[in-house]
Scaffold this motif. Structure first.
Motif, PDB file in Angstrom:
ATOM      1  N   TRP A  27     -34.174 -15.250 -21.286  1.00  0.00           N
ATOM      2  CA  TRP A  27     -33.818 -15.440 -22.689  1.00  0.00           C
ATOM      3  C   TRP A  27     -33.846 -16.917 -23.068  1.00  0.00           C
ATOM      4  CZ3 TRP A  27     -29.469 -17.529 -25.347  1.00  0.00           C
ATOM      5  CH2 TRP A  27     -29.472 -17.268 -26.726  1.00  0.00           C
ATOM      6  N   LEU A  67     -37.357 -17.760 -23.519  1.00  0.00           N
ATOM      7  CA  LEU A  67     -37.863 -17.148 -24.747  1.00  0.00           C
ATOM      8  C   LEU A  67     -37.462 -17.966 -25.968  1.00  0.00           C
ATOM      9  CD1 LEU A  67     -39.299 -14.789 -26.134  1.00  0.00           C
ATOM     10  CD2 LEU A  67     -37.111 -13.553 -26.125  1.00  0.00           C
ATOM     11  N   THR A  75     -40.230 -19.559 -28.355  1.00  0.00           N
ATOM     12  CA  THR A  75     -40.185 -19.134 -29.757  1.00  0.00           C
ATOM     13  C   THR A  75     -40.101 -20.339 -30.686  1.00  0.00           C
ATOM     14  OG1 THR A  75     -39.138 -17.015 -29.205  1.00  0.00           O
ATOM     15  CG2 THR A  75     -38.890 -17.807 -31.467  1.00  0.00           C
ATOM     16  N   GLN A  86     -33.427 -12.642 -34.595  1.00  0.00           N
ATOM     17  CA  GLN A  86     -34.281 -11.902 -33.664  1.00  0.00           C
ATOM     18  C   GLN A  86     -34.018 -12.315 -32.222  1.00  0.00           C
ATOM     19  OE1 GLN A  86     -38.497 -11.609 -34.683  1.00  0.00           O
ATOM     20  NE2 GLN A  86     -39.020 -11.737 -32.511  1.00  0.00           N
ATOM     21  N   ASP A 114     -33.098 -10.147 -29.169  1.00  0.00           N
ATOM     22  CA  ASP A 114     -33.876 -10.185 -27.925  1.00  0.00           C
ATOM     23  C   ASP A 114     -32.964 -10.220 -26.708  1.00  0.00           C
ATOM     24  OD1 ASP A 114     -36.383 -10.146 -29.148  1.00  0.00           O
ATOM     25  OD2 ASP A 114     -36.491 -12.334 -29.294  1.00  0.00           O
TER      26      ASP A 114
END
Length: 237
Positions: free
Chosen positions: A156, A159, A163, A181, A185
């Protein structure tokens, strides 16, 4: 009429000023595009004086990076009060504040700037990731995570980083939507791993039990539930 007298800065004060000036310039343009001459002009001193405090642009870049890394790591600090979903959403808000304010510098750092390959630079980047990882574990109230829970949290953090980098390329998705989001996630990553790991399952159950009915995780459930009528019945059997 009085004449202003410029106050002479001490060594450490001048170094901190130069770091601040460099960080400001690196935040708006790639560090590769910023010259020592520009840094000197912005600080109101001569080019040789910059070299008196820092041997070169890379050392100044690394000093500015150290300050930025400490600031970025601090964005993940959050009091352990209230539902986890709301806490993560506040963290993502502060994280994207940093990305928004330091866009080119953030991108250059994560994609490789003038100090690419530097062990010092790589270590600082890893420190930020580790600080974020440890903060999330603290929120989960887990000291020794199982391998799958560690994978969830580290995945995460990665991510969120990737992102942010993609968002900087055109900002085509509204920032607030991405922040929410990313919180979703986290729940999704945990839900998948919960099917394989009892510790993750216990953590996820505890998280959901403490969520508000209008919190981010509840919002995810609502969004997913809205998809079910669109799936043919036979595919659910």
């Amino acid at each position: 009429m009085t004449t202003g007298v410029r106050r002479r800065m001490g060594v450490e004060e001048r170094k901190q000023q130069l770091i601040g000036v460099a960080l400001e310039l690196f935040s708006h343009r790639s560090p590769d595009e910023v010259s020592i001459d520009e840094i000197a002009a912005a600080a109101g001193i001569s080019r040789p004086l910059v070299y008196h405090y820092f041997p070169g642009k890379q050392s100044l870049y690394e000093a500015a990076l150290r300050r930025a890394a400490d600031e970025l790591a601090a964005r993940f600090l959050e009091p352990p009060d209230g539902p986890l979903g709301a806490r993560l959403l506040r963290v993502m808000g502060r994280f994207f504040d940093f990305v928004d304010d330091h866009g080119p510098g953030f991108a250059a750092l994560m994609r490789g700037g003038p100090a690419v390959g530097s062990s010092t630079t790589n270590a600082m980047i890893d420190e930020v990731r580790q600080a974020a990882y440890e903060q999330i574990l603290a929120h989960l109230e887990v000291r020794s995570p199982s391998p799958r829970l560690e994978l969830v949290v580290r995945s995460w953090v990665s991510l969120a980083e990737s992102t942010a980098l993609l968002w900087l390329d055109g900002r085509r998705v509204p920032r607030a939507e991405l922040e929410l989001q990313l919180v979703h996630d986290f729940a999704a990553l945990a839900a998948v791993s919960a099917a394989y790991d009892t510790e993750v399952a216990d953590v996820l159950v505890g998280i959901l039990a403490g969520e508000d009915a209008d919190g981010p995780f509840a919002d995810l459930v609502t969004r997913l539930s809205a998809l079910l009528p669109r799936v043919p019945d036979q595919r659910l059997r």
